[in-house]
Design an enzyme around this catalytic site. Structure first.
Site, PDB file in Angstrom:
ATOM      1  N   HIS A  22       2.796  -9.171  -6.317  1.00 54.77           N
ATOM      2  CA  HIS A  22       1.755  -9.945  -7.007  1.00 54.77           C
ATOM      3  C   HIS A  22       2.342 -10.743  -8.174  1.00 54.77           C
ATOM      4  O   HIS A  22       1.657 -10.988  -9.177  1.00 54.77           O
ATOM      5  CB  HIS A  22       0.589  -9.045  -7.483  1.00 54.77           C
ATOM      6  N   ARG A  45     -15.146  -8.612  -9.475  1.00 55.21           N
ATOM      7  CA  ARG A  45     -14.788  -8.535  -8.050  1.00 55.21           C
ATOM      8  C   ARG A  45     -15.198  -7.178  -7.456  1.00 55.21           C
ATOM      9  O   ARG A  45     -15.617  -7.120  -6.304  1.00 55.21           O
ATOM     10  CB  ARG A  45     -13.283  -8.778  -7.893  1.00 55.21           C
ATOM     11  N   CYS A  64       2.541  -5.593   0.953  1.00 53.30           N
ATOM     12  CA  CYS A  64       1.389  -6.331   0.419  1.00 53.30           C
ATOM     13  C   CYS A  64       1.032  -7.430   1.404  1.00 53.30           C
ATOM     14  O   CYS A  64       1.918  -8.070   1.969  1.00 53.30           O
ATOM     15  CB  CYS A  64       1.772  -6.947  -0.925  1.00 53.30           C
ATOM     16  N   ASP A  65      -0.272  -7.661   1.554  1.00 58.18           N
ATOM     17  CA  ASP A  65      -0.682  -8.689   2.515  1.00 58.18           C
ATOM     18  C   ASP A  65      -0.825 -10.080   1.886  1.00 58.18           C
ATOM     19  O   ASP A  65      -1.131 -11.045   2.578  1.00 58.18           O
ATOM     20  CB  ASP A  65      -1.999  -8.280   3.199  1.00 58.18           C
ATOM     21  N   ASN A  78      -2.547   0.264  -3.762  1.00 60.02           N
ATOM     22  CA  ASN A  78      -2.241  -0.498  -4.972  1.00 60.02           C
ATOM     23  C   ASN A  78      -2.258   0.390  -6.202  1.00 60.02           C
ATOM     24  O   ASN A  78      -2.753   1.514  -6.139  1.00 60.02           O
ATOM     25  CB  ASN A  78      -3.277  -1.618  -5.128  1.00 60.02           C
ATOM     26  N   TYR A  98      -1.627 -14.499  -7.433  1.00 58.33           N
ATOM     27  CA  TYR A  98      -1.869 -13.598  -8.566  1.00 58.33           C
ATOM     28  C   TYR A  98      -1.235 -14.093  -9.864  1.00 58.33           C
ATOM     29  O   TYR A  98      -1.570 -13.590 -10.942  1.00 58.33           O
ATOM     30  CB  TYR A  98      -1.377 -12.185  -8.242  1.00 58.33           C
TER      31      TYR A  98
HETATM   32  P1  NAD Z   1     -11.788   2.072  -0.567  1.00 60.15           P
HETATM   33  O1  NAD Z   1     -12.231   2.718  -1.824  1.00 60.15           O
HETATM   34  O2  NAD Z   1     -12.801   1.547   0.382  1.00 60.15           O
HETATM   35  O3  NAD Z   1     -10.890   3.108   0.256  1.00 60.15           O
HETATM   36  C1  NAD Z   1      -9.945   3.923  -0.310  1.00 60.15           C
HETATM   37  C2  NAD Z   1     -10.139   5.357   0.156  1.00 60.15           C
HETATM   38  O4  NAD Z   1      -9.091   6.143  -0.434  1.00 60.15           O
HETATM   39  C3  NAD Z   1     -11.453   6.007  -0.292  1.00 60.15           C
HETATM   40  O5  NAD Z   1     -12.164   6.467   0.828  1.00 60.15           O
HETATM   41  C4  NAD Z   1     -11.011   7.157  -1.197  1.00 60.15           C
HETATM   42  O6  NAD Z   1     -11.822   8.311  -1.110  1.00 60.15           O
HETATM   43  C5  NAD Z   1      -9.612   7.425  -0.673  1.00 60.15           C
HETATM   44  N1  NAD Z   1      -8.754   8.184  -1.589  1.00 60.15           N
HETATM   45  C6  NAD Z   1      -8.723   8.152  -2.940  1.00 60.15           C
HETATM   46  N2  NAD Z   1      -7.800   9.010  -3.401  1.00 60.15           N
HETATM   47  C7  NAD Z   1      -7.225   9.609  -2.330  1.00 60.15           C
HETATM   48  C8  NAD Z   1      -6.221  10.589  -2.160  1.00 60.15           C
HETATM   49  N3  NAD Z   1      -5.595  11.121  -3.209  1.00 60.15           N
HETATM   50  N4  NAD Z   1      -5.890  10.979  -0.900  1.00 60.15           N
HETATM   51  C9  NAD Z   1      -6.519  10.443   0.171  1.00 60.15           C
HETATM   52  N5  NAD Z   1      -7.485   9.506   0.068  1.00 60.15           N
HETATM   53  C10 NAD Z   1      -7.830   9.087  -1.162  1.00 60.15           C
HETATM   54  O7  NAD Z   1     -10.781   0.920  -0.989  1.00 60.15           O
HETATM   55  P2  NAD Z   1     -10.325  -0.406  -0.224  1.00 60.15           P
HETATM   56  O8  NAD Z   1     -10.871  -1.592  -0.927  1.00 60.15           O
HETATM   57  O9  NAD Z   1     -10.598  -0.285   1.211  1.00 60.15           O
HETATM   58  O10 NAD Z   1      -8.765  -0.415  -0.474  1.00 60.15           O
HETATM   59  C11 NAD Z   1      -7.914   0.625  -0.066  1.00 60.15           C
HETATM   60  C12 NAD Z   1      -6.579   0.503  -0.730  1.00 60.15           C
HETATM   61  O11 NAD Z   1      -5.817  -0.551  -0.154  1.00 60.15           O
HETATM   62  C13 NAD Z   1      -6.635   0.182  -2.225  1.00 60.15           C
HETATM   63  O12 NAD Z   1      -5.570   0.845  -2.889  1.00 60.15           O
HETATM   64  C14 NAD Z   1      -6.381  -1.308  -2.263  1.00 60.15           C
HETATM   65  O13 NAD Z   1      -5.944  -1.730  -3.519  1.00 60.15           O
HETATM   66  C15 NAD Z   1      -5.340  -1.407  -1.202  1.00 60.15           C
HETATM   67  N6  NAD Z   1      -5.064  -2.714  -0.644  1.00 60.15           N
HETATM   68  C16 NAD Z   1      -3.794  -3.156  -0.766  1.00 60.15           C
HETATM   69  C17 NAD Z   1      -3.418  -4.347  -0.236  1.00 60.15           C
HETATM   70  C18 NAD Z   1      -2.021  -4.801  -0.445  1.00 60.15           C
HETATM   71  O14 NAD Z   1      -1.756  -5.971  -0.341  1.00 60.15           O
HETATM   72  N7  NAD Z   1      -1.078  -3.914  -0.762  1.00 60.15           N
HETATM   73  C19 NAD Z   1      -4.344  -5.128   0.453  1.00 60.15           C
HETATM   74  C20 NAD Z   1      -5.653  -4.650   0.561  1.00 60.15           C
HETATM   75  C21 NAD Z   1      -6.003  -3.428   0.025  1.00 60.15           C
HETATM   76  C1  G6P Z   2      -5.084  -9.149  -1.560  1.00 59.66           C
HETATM   77  C2  G6P Z   2      -3.976  -8.358  -2.187  1.00 59.66           C
HETATM   78  C3  G6P Z   2      -4.292  -6.901  -2.250  1.00 59.66           C
HETATM   79  C4  G6P Z   2      -5.613  -6.667  -2.920  1.00 59.66           C
HETATM   80  C5  G6P Z   2      -6.678  -7.458  -2.212  1.00 59.66           C
HETATM   81  C6  G6P Z   2      -7.947  -7.371  -3.023  1.00 59.66           C
HETATM   82  O1  G6P Z   2      -5.165  -8.947  -0.198  1.00 59.66           O
HETATM   83  O2  G6P Z   2      -2.751  -8.518  -1.545  1.00 59.66           O
HETATM   84  O3  G6P Z   2      -3.267  -6.231  -2.914  1.00 59.66           O
HETATM   85  O4  G6P Z   2      -5.965  -5.302  -2.902  1.00 59.66           O
HETATM   86  O5  G6P Z   2      -6.329  -8.811  -2.123  1.00 59.66           O
HETATM   87  O6  G6P Z   2      -8.963  -7.804  -2.256  1.00 59.66           O
HETATM   88  P1  G6P Z   2     -10.476  -7.513  -2.622  1.00 59.66           P
HETATM   89  O7  G6P Z   2     -11.176  -8.194  -1.514  1.00 59.66           O
HETATM   90  O8  G6P Z   2     -10.630  -6.002  -2.608  1.00 59.66           O
HETATM   91  O9  G6P Z   2     -10.682  -8.098  -3.954  1.00 59.66           O
HETATM   92 MN    MN Z   3      -1.297  -6.993  -2.430  1.00 59.09          MN
END
Ligand code: NAD
Ligand code: G6P
Ligand code: MN
Length: 454
Positions: A202, A288, A172-173, A150, A268
């Site tokens: 979103h 959050r 995106c999920d 994200n 969102y």
């Molecule tokens: P998290 O912090 O637990 O994990 C993210 C990891 O990325 C960390 O271990 C961090 O060290 C690593 N990281 C940071 N910069 C980096 C780089 N340049 N290269 C490699 N690794 C790097 O976070 P999370 O809550 O598990 O979420 C992970 C990602 O997934 C976030 O960007 C979150 O917003 C995204 N996400 C997106 C969706 C979606 O719908 N698109 C859904 C859920 C989570």
């Molecule tokens: C949804 C969205 C993601 C977002 C996540 C945040 O799944 O699609 O884009 O990163 O919610 O969830 P959290 O549990 O980290 O607030």
């Molecule tokens: Mn999303």
């Protein structure tokens, strides 16, 4: 076409989502055969904490898959066929800032929406481009990056501008999670729903929810009028989206549809359509990010600790929509399945009255050569206008990042619907510049005291 069994790298290997995604992969090995899983992260200590859990999840299903963890890009990506990206640049401590700084100014504090999302975008675009370059350098020339990192809307626009040819599919999920709830309400499996949807990531609306040729949106409206998009089974099927703040979010579909009943909004949209209400219910000192650190992250670290101590892994990782969806998309890319999924793609006329090159979220058929968007037609003036304003805010943010422009960043913040005035925008931006000193590109002013800066 890519030949199985595949080498898969997960960038952001230390993510809280890694065990769930790997579990999803393990239950789908027949559909998506794997030779190797490599975790890649710049924070090796975080990744190493999680790695034993991931390895156990793999070994419960396969003795043959090679498992590697690394901070070295070559080790991670050499010959890889797929890269799942899920980086959080700045980790939770910066998410906390993204959420808390706007709140201090009476503006919603959110990871991907409003000033928080813009700040996260300024941190993420350039590292994402770096990741793409590393993958292109080392991986199979037909490799696909499937990206969850994200803020996906802004990341997608940044990648379109800076690496237009890259084989990256941004996903995106949230729509799938909404469809999971719709399925539960209608008593049908979510895979049976065929939806029409238009918008930005979103920031979009479901316009039809077809099941066996019949639009079931009228039935959903009746449920939503009472409960929003909340379902009774949420806690069992989706622990993440049943946390208190998510319960509130699902409920907020009700007031939005009470005002605008025609389409079913992405959850969102609450941040843009009811910002005052959101702020009134947010705690400025516990957002959050805190809820996630005290919940999902803590639970994962505790499970890792318990596994290390006892050799028994608590049954904490289930296959939710998040893990299932990325595997579905990867299967369709790998085997040209042409499945229809909601993904983030270049518009190219799919939404007739949005710019041709906007990165939009619409249904697309996922082929081995990428997504083929489905035409959603022209959208009503109200939605088009909201979308254009959000698109402009996100595009200006991308330009601010690329050009290092303070003025464009300020315009991006000012144009965002969550921000009531230019003064709010400036105050928030200036605080965020200080908080993001280690992450943002330098933003230079083109004007100082009424004079153009040379
Ligand atoms: P998290 O912090 O637990 O994990 C993210 C990891 O990325 C960390 O271990 C961090 O060290 C690593 N990281 C940071 N910069 C980096 C780089 N340049 N290269 C490699 N690794 C790097 O976070 P999370 O809550 O598990 O979420 C992970 C990602 O997934 C976030 O960007 C979150 O917003 C995204 N996400 C997106 C969706 C979606 O719908 N698109 C859904 C859920 C989570
Ligand atoms: C949804 C969205 C993601 C977002 C996540 C945040 O799944 O699609 O884009 O990163 O919610 O969830 P959290 O549990 O980290 O607030
Ligand atoms: Mn999303």
């Amino acid at each position: 076409m890519l030949k199985p069994p595949f080498i898969l790298a997960i960038a952001g290997g230390g993510s809280t989502y890694t065990p769930g995604i790997v579990k999803s992969l393990m239950v789908r090995l027949e559909d998506f055969p794997l030779a190797e899983i490599r975790l890649y992260d710049i924070d090796s200590s975080r990744q190493d904490t999680i790695a034993p859990v991931v390895e156990k999840v793999i070994r419960d299903h396969s003795q043959t898959i090679t498992f590697t963890t690394t901070s070295d890009p070559e080790t991670a990506f050499r010959g890889a066929h797929f890269v799942f990206a899920q980086m959080r640049v700045g980790q939770y401590k910066m998410r906390e800032q993204d959420e808390k700084i706007p709140l201090r100014h009476g503006v919603p504090g959110q990871e991907t929406c409003g000033p928080g999302g813009l700040a996260y975008g300024l941190r993420t675009i350039l590292p994402m481009v770096e990741l793409i370059d590393l993958v292109e350098h080392y991986a199979d020339s037909n490799a696909w990056i499937v990206n969850y990192s994200n803020p996906a809307a802004i990341v997608a626009e940044g990648v379109r501008r800076l690496r237009p040819q890259a084989r990256v599919l941004n996903i995106c999920d949230m729509p799938v999670a909404a469809m999971r709830n719709m399925g539960a309400i209608l008593g049908v499996d979510r895979h049976k729903l065929e939806v029409d949807y238009f918008g930005l990531n979103h920031f979009g609306w479901f316009t039809r929810v077809m099941v066996d040729g019949e639009d079931r949106l009228p039935e959903l409206r009746r449920h939503i009028a009472k409960f929003g998009l909340l379902t009774e089974d949420a806690a069992q099927t989706d622990p993440q989206h049943s946390d208190p703040s998510w319960v509130k979010t699902w409920r907020n579909i009700q007031p939005i549809m009470e005002h605008f009943p025609e389409y079913l909004p992405n959850p969102y949209l609450q941040y843009y359509l009811m910002p005052n209400d959101i702020v009134a219910h947010q705690r400025p000192d516990y957002t959050r990010a805190n809820e996630v650190m005290d919940g999902r992250e803590k639970k994962l670290f505790a499970a890792a600790e318990e596994y290390k101590r006892t050799g028994i892994l608590p049954d904490a990782f289930h296959v939710g929509v998040h893990g299932a969806f990325i595997v579905d998309v990867a299967c369709s890319l790998a085997f040209d399945l042409r499945q229809r999924h909601l993904v983030i793609v270049e518009n190219k006329g799919a939404i007739a009255n949005l710019p041709y090159d906007a990165m939009v979220e619409v249904p697309a058929y996922i082929t081995a050569n990428g997504p083929e968007p489905v035409r959603m037609g022209a959208v009503p003036l109200f939605h088009q206008t909201l979308l254009m304003q959000q698109l402009a805010s996100e595009q200006l943010l991308v330009e601010a990042t690329i050009e290092g422009s303070y003025e464009k960043a300020l315009q991006a913040f000012t144009l965002n619907r969550t921000v009531p005035s230019m003064q709010h925008a400036k105050a928030i931006l200036d605080e965020m510049i200080a908080a993001n000193a280690a992450y943002w590109p330098e933003l230079k002013k083109a004007w100082q005291d009424g004079e153009a800066v040379k």
